[in-house]
Write an enzyme that holds these catalytic residues in place. Structure first.
Site, PDB file in Angstrom:
ATOM      1  N   THR A   6       0.826  -1.216   0.000  1.00  0.00           N
ATOM      2  CA  THR A   6       0.000   0.000   0.000  1.00  0.00           C
ATOM      3  C   THR A   6       0.860   1.266   0.000  1.00  0.00           C
ATOM      4  OG1 THR A   6      -0.069   0.034   2.418  1.00  0.00           O
ATOM      5  CG2 THR A   6      -1.871  -1.105   1.287  1.00  0.00           C
TER       6      THR A   6
ATOM      7  N   CYS B 134       0.248   6.978   7.449  1.00  0.00           N
ATOM      8  CA  CYS B 134      -1.152   6.552   7.461  1.00  0.00           C
ATOM      9  C   CYS B 134      -2.024   7.709   7.955  1.00  0.00           C
ATOM     10  CB  CYS B 134      -1.294   5.356   8.399  1.00  0.00           C
ATOM     11  SG  CYS B 134      -2.981   4.902   8.802  1.00  0.00           S
TER      12      CYS B 134
ATOM     13  N   ARG C 254       4.447   6.670   2.845  1.00  0.00           N
ATOM     14  CA  ARG C 254       3.807   7.886   3.368  1.00  0.00           C
ATOM     15  C   ARG C 254       3.010   7.554   4.630  1.00  0.00           C
ATOM     16  NH1 ARG C 254       1.057   5.887  -0.792  1.00  0.00           N
ATOM     17  NH2 ARG C 254      -1.170   5.616  -0.427  1.00  0.00           N
TER      18      ARG C 254
ATOM     19  N   CYS D 219      -1.694   0.766  15.044  1.00  0.00           N
ATOM     20  CA  CYS D 219      -2.709   1.262  14.101  1.00  0.00           C
ATOM     21  C   CYS D 219      -3.969   0.395  14.141  1.00  0.00           C
ATOM     22  CB  CYS D 219      -2.151   1.264  12.675  1.00  0.00           C
ATOM     23  SG  CYS D 219      -3.371   1.849  11.469  1.00  0.00           S
TER      24      CYS D 219
ATOM     25  N   CYS E  15       2.688   3.012   9.463  1.00  0.00           N
ATOM     26  CA  CYS E  15       1.753   3.136  10.573  1.00  0.00           C
ATOM     27  C   CYS E  15       2.451   2.983  11.912  1.00  0.00           C
ATOM     28  CB  CYS E  15       0.714   2.006  10.511  1.00  0.00           C
ATOM     29  SG  CYS E  15      -0.466   2.174   9.188  1.00  0.00           S
TER      30      CYS E  15
ATOM     31  N   CYS F  95      -3.856   6.446  11.681  1.00  0.00           N
ATOM     32  CA  CYS F  95      -3.167   6.421  12.982  1.00  0.00           C
ATOM     33  C   CYS F  95      -2.165   7.576  13.115  1.00  0.00           C
ATOM     34  CB  CYS F  95      -2.467   5.085  13.202  1.00  0.00           C
ATOM     35  SG  CYS F  95      -1.104   4.769  12.066  1.00  0.00           S
TER      36      CYS F  95
HETATM   37 ZN   LIG Z   1      -2.175   3.399  10.383  1.00  0.00          ZN
END
Ligand SMILES: [Zn+2]
Length: 370
Positions: A45, A80, A78, A53, A49, A83
């Site tokens: 993805t 999240c 990048r 998270c 996190c 969270c």
């Molecule tokens: Zn997260």
């Protein structure tokens, strides 16, 4: 690809070789203890996190661990949006904007400061700005402006020749309701305040709380003094210094109403059991500090925490600077071990009683504390 997991920021702990299994375990159990200490990225993805998270746990084979957000960022991931891992490192971009807006407010109190103009300054929507502001400061932008104006008014009243000038200089503008509002905030008329409380009777009482003493002073118009300090004597000195010409009257228990009600509301607020947005800003600041100080007492001898870890631990990850100033305002050295809070990079940060002493304390504890 066997990555050696890094060790936690806790500098004076014995070196422990933690491994990815432990980090993965933390991801599966959403262990908040790792907030501010490690992040994981999901290669499929492109997002990284906190280990805690709340999103759906990814497949193990897609997960990579990083020691901090910067490292994850360098790997092309990048943060999240759910969270917000940056916040646990105290580099929440919103927090920086809010801090800039607070400085702007304090420098421009005489201007009309609307929610729309302040939000535009922060480059946030009014809705997002209001939420971020509350998260960072504990009050709404409007309350913050008003509390800053009262603080300014107190200063101006001691300096300006006329009460009206002082009221304008503090940004209160004109209007018949201004005086009422100001009166109830000061506990007396601006003129009485300017006269050092001359002709005013202030009833006061103090109480020991977990971290020291709290004193309340009130007139028949309302609260005029709420402070927190190391001793009752020191508080009485501050009361006299602020109102040198007032008659001071100690109250005995049971307190008359509404004084008794204020006292218990304040105590409940300091305990954290009853948030009360109508309390003055300095009291909310004090309540925040007490939360910090209480947490500091849970740091074991020989242990340390970073400012951002403390902020995360008390549930206000964006309030890293406020944590640092709470440490700086600690009234009781050692009992509240603020010397165990250091910067995230391992440097000492500040210490009210001198950096040499902080270093010596930590060194002594890391030897004897094991
Ligand atoms: Zn997260």
């Amino acid at each position: 690809m066997a990555r050696t997991a890094w060790m936690p920021q806790n500098q004076s702990m014995p070196e422990q070789a933690l491994n990815e299994e432990i980090l993965w375990q933390a991801v599966q159990t959403r262990d908040k203890a790792w907030d501010g200490r490690a992040v994981f990225g999901v290669v499929t993805t492109g997002v990284y996190c906190r280990l805690s998270c709340p999103c759906r746990t990814p497949l193990r084979r897609n997960v990579r661990f990083f020691r901090d957000p910067q490292e994850a960022g360098r790997a092309g991931l990048r943060p999240c949006l759910r969270c917000r891992p940056l916040a646990s490192w105290g580099v929440d971009p919103d927090a920086a904007r809010i801090e800039a807006v607070c400085a702007f407010i304090r420098a421009n109190l005489e201007d009309t400061l609307t929610l729309a103009t302040l939000a535009a300054r922060a480059e946030l929507s009014p809705y997002h700005f209001q939420r971020a502001f509350r998260a960072a400061t504990g009050v709404t932008p409007r309350q913050y402006v008003e509390d800053c104006r009262i603080a300014r008014l107190k200063e101006e009243l001691r300096q300006q020749d006329s009460v009206t000038d002082a009221i304008y200089a503090a940004g209160f503008g004109s209007g018949s309701r201004v005086y009422e509002r100001v009166d109830s905030h000061l506990g007396m008329t601006p003129a009485s305040y300017r006269a050092g409380g001359g002709g005013v009777e202030i009833s006061w009482a103090s109480t020991a709380c977990a971290m020291g003493w709290m004193m309340l002073g009130a007139t028949d118009r309302g609260l005029c003094f709420v402070q927190f300090g190391a001793t009752e004597t020191a508080l009485l000195d501050s009361l006299r210094a602020e109102f040198p010409d007032a008659r001071l009257r100690p109250l005995a228990q049971p307190y008359p109403e509404p004084f008794g009600r204020w006292m218990s509301a304040l105590q409940a607020h300091l305990d954290g059991s009853q948030p009360n947005p109508r309390l003055p800003l300095d009291i909310r600041a004090t309540a925040f500090r007490i939360r910090v100080w209480t947490y500091l007492q849970s740091i074991p001898r020989g242990g340390t925490r970073s400012y951002s870890q403390v902020a995360a631990a008390i549930g206000q990850p964006a309030a890293v600077r406020a944590v640092a100033s709470a440490c700086a305002a600690n009234p009781v050295a050692l009992v509240i071990p603020c010397h165990r809070v250091i910067r995230g990079d391992g440097s000492l940060g500040g210490y009210r009683w001198g950096l040499d002493r902080k270093q010596a304390l930590l060194r002594a504890e890391s030897v004897s504390g094991r």
